[in-house]
Write an enzyme that holds these catalytic residues in place. Structure first.
Site, short mmCIF file in Angstrom:
data_model
loop_
_atom_site.label_atom_id
_atom_site.label_comp_id
_atom_site.label_asym_id
_atom_site.label_seq_id
_atom_site.Cartn_x
_atom_site.Cartn_y
_atom_site.Cartn_z
N HIS A 87 0.74 -1.26 -0.09
CA HIS A 87 -0.22 0.06 -0.07
C HIS A 87 0.80 1.18 -0.13
O HIS A 87 1.92 1.34 0.59
CB HIS A 87 -0.80 0.02 1.39
CG HIS A 87 -2.08 -0.60 1.12
ND1 HIS A 87 -2.99 -0.51 -0.09
CD2 HIS A 87 -2.82 -1.79 1.95
CE1 HIS A 87 -4.10 -1.25 0.10
NE2 HIS A 87 -3.80 -2.13 1.14
N CYS A 140 0.19 2.68 -4.82
CA CYS A 140 -0.29 4.22 -5.02
C CYS A 140 0.27 5.31 -4.73
O CYS A 140 1.27 5.17 -3.80
CB CYS A 140 -1.86 4.03 -4.36
SG CYS A 140 -3.08 2.56 -5.15
#
Length: 419
Positions: A87, A140
């Protein structure tokens, strides 16, 4: 030819609200590629993954320690490589300074002890001359992960600069990109975490044949199940609440919470931030500082009343011993350029990277899979620029909207990927 060394990190966050599927596979494939294609020795490749709980975990402290070792052992002529699958998130600015750039792009270790863009920048600045440190971040918001590096392919840096220069002074009083902008981005993060993807103003987006952009829990044209690798602030805060048992954590107290949790193991940027806030508090510059570190101020007062000032001082030592040259350094980062680093990002700073699972149950990151597809031709070398351009083309054909980026000096644009 110098030594080749690598650190590979894959985090699936099993059993959490942030669980992913493809990160372990990304790391396994990259490891095979380093050995078979690039000639790395197995002994020179370090892997941190949360697949085996009995093995060292990819915590913030462990990742930082391995990165420091990687750079600390480097010599001129060496090739260093860091691959991250997991993440990414963005922390909004928490100060009232005009110097603020607005967001800290971060990777999220398994224990939530984030590593920021400034941490990476300061690490890569220690790389010896004539040594290349290549970073691939399949996460991301990764376009801004290596500050002070020339943007060769992408729009993350230009967009960040434009957002900051166009923001009104009254909007910058809360953060560099503005409080209104921050509210919009927070709302966007919450919606994206629930599978609703909104286009960003001025951003071109790829639309697939179905008229929709692949997003959280969507299905691609090939039947792959898609989840993005963004950890919205709302989810990040909920996970911090679960970890600490405290219900009063909000956006404005994230850095303080991380410092309280991890102390000396916290991000250097967070420790520097806390030092500046504590110094202002000690100097009587309360103002907005009290709101930012109100809980901390209450703790200091309680410690004084309970006669535990020495104990409290020990807890604050990791912040107070940080070397801070000026306030601008804390808010906007170092001004020195990065010359020996190469960042290949999974997407732009305002985009998400995809975590896909095929109908047969094989999972991978979209960027990682594209890189492996390109590297499958073992008889031809590919430059950093060629790799990113081909990955962009491949992902677009597959229906993904994410646009990989390349950040490096001019002289590293056309050198071979990794080595």
């Amino acid at each position: 030819m110098g030594r080749k060394s690598a650190l590979l990190v894959g985090i699936n966050y099993p059993g959490t609200k942030a669980e992913l599927k493809g990160c372990h596979n990304d790391v396994a494939r990259m490891r095979r590629s380093l050995v078979d294609r690039f000639g790395f020795r197995e002994a020179d490749i370090r892997v941190l993954a949360d697949a085996d709980r009995s093995a060292p975990q990819p915590t913030g402290a462990n990742i930082r320690r391995e990165l420091a070792r990687l750079v600390g052992d480097a010599r001129p002529g060496d090739s260093l490589f860091f691959h991250y699958s997991g993440h990414g998130t963005r922390l909004p600015a928490e100060t009232g300074q005009d110097d603020d750039t607005g967001y800290d792009e971060c990777i999220v270790p398994c224990d939530m002890n984030i590593i920021t863009d400034q941490d990476f920048t300061e690490l890569v600045q220690k790389v010896p001359d004539d040594c290349i440190f290549t970073i691939v971040s399949d996460s991301c918001h990764s376009g801004g992960l290596l500050d002070k590096t020339k943007e060769q392919i992408g729009h993350s840096t230009k967009q960040k600069q434009t957002q900051h220069s166009n923001s009104k002074p009254e909007e910058r009083s809360v953060s560099g990109t503005g409080f209104r902008s921050f509210l919009k981005e927070t709302a966007r993060d919450v919606l994206e975490s629930r599978g609703v993807h909104l286009p960003h103003r001025g951003q071109s987006r790829h639309i697939d044949d179905g008229g929709e952009e692949p997003h959280t829990d969507s299905v691609s044209r090939d039947g792959d199940r898609i989840k993005n690798r963004s950890l919205p602030l709302s989810t990040f805060i909920e996970m911090l609440k679960d970890k600490t048992g405290k219900d009063d954590i909000d956006v404005g107290s994230i850095r303080m919470t991380l410092f309280s949790l991890f102390g000396d193991d916290a991000s250097p940027k967070i420790k520097k931030f806390m030092k500046v806030m504590l110094t202002k508090l000690q100097e009587g510059q309360h103002g907005g500082v009290m709101g930012l570190v109100g809980a901390l101020a209450q703790g200091l007062l309680k410690a004084k009343l309970d006669g535990k000032e020495e104990e409290e001082a020990d807890a604050l030592e990791p912040a107070m011993k940080q070397e801070v040259h000026n306030v601008h350094e804390v808010y906007a980062g170092t001004t020195s350029r990065v010359t020996n680093g190469v960042l290949i990002s999974g997407c732009q700073t305002d985009q998400t990277s995809a975590d896909a699972t095929t109908p047969k149950g094989v999972s991978y990151g979209a960027l990682s899979n594209a890189i492996q597809t390109i590297l499958s031709d073992k008889h031809s070398k590919v430059t950093n620029k060629e790799l990113v351009l081909r990955a962009r083309e491949l992902l677009s054909k597959q229906g993904y909207s994410q646009q990989p980026g390349l950040y490096c000096s001019d002289r590293h644009t056309d050198v071979a990927f990794i080595c």
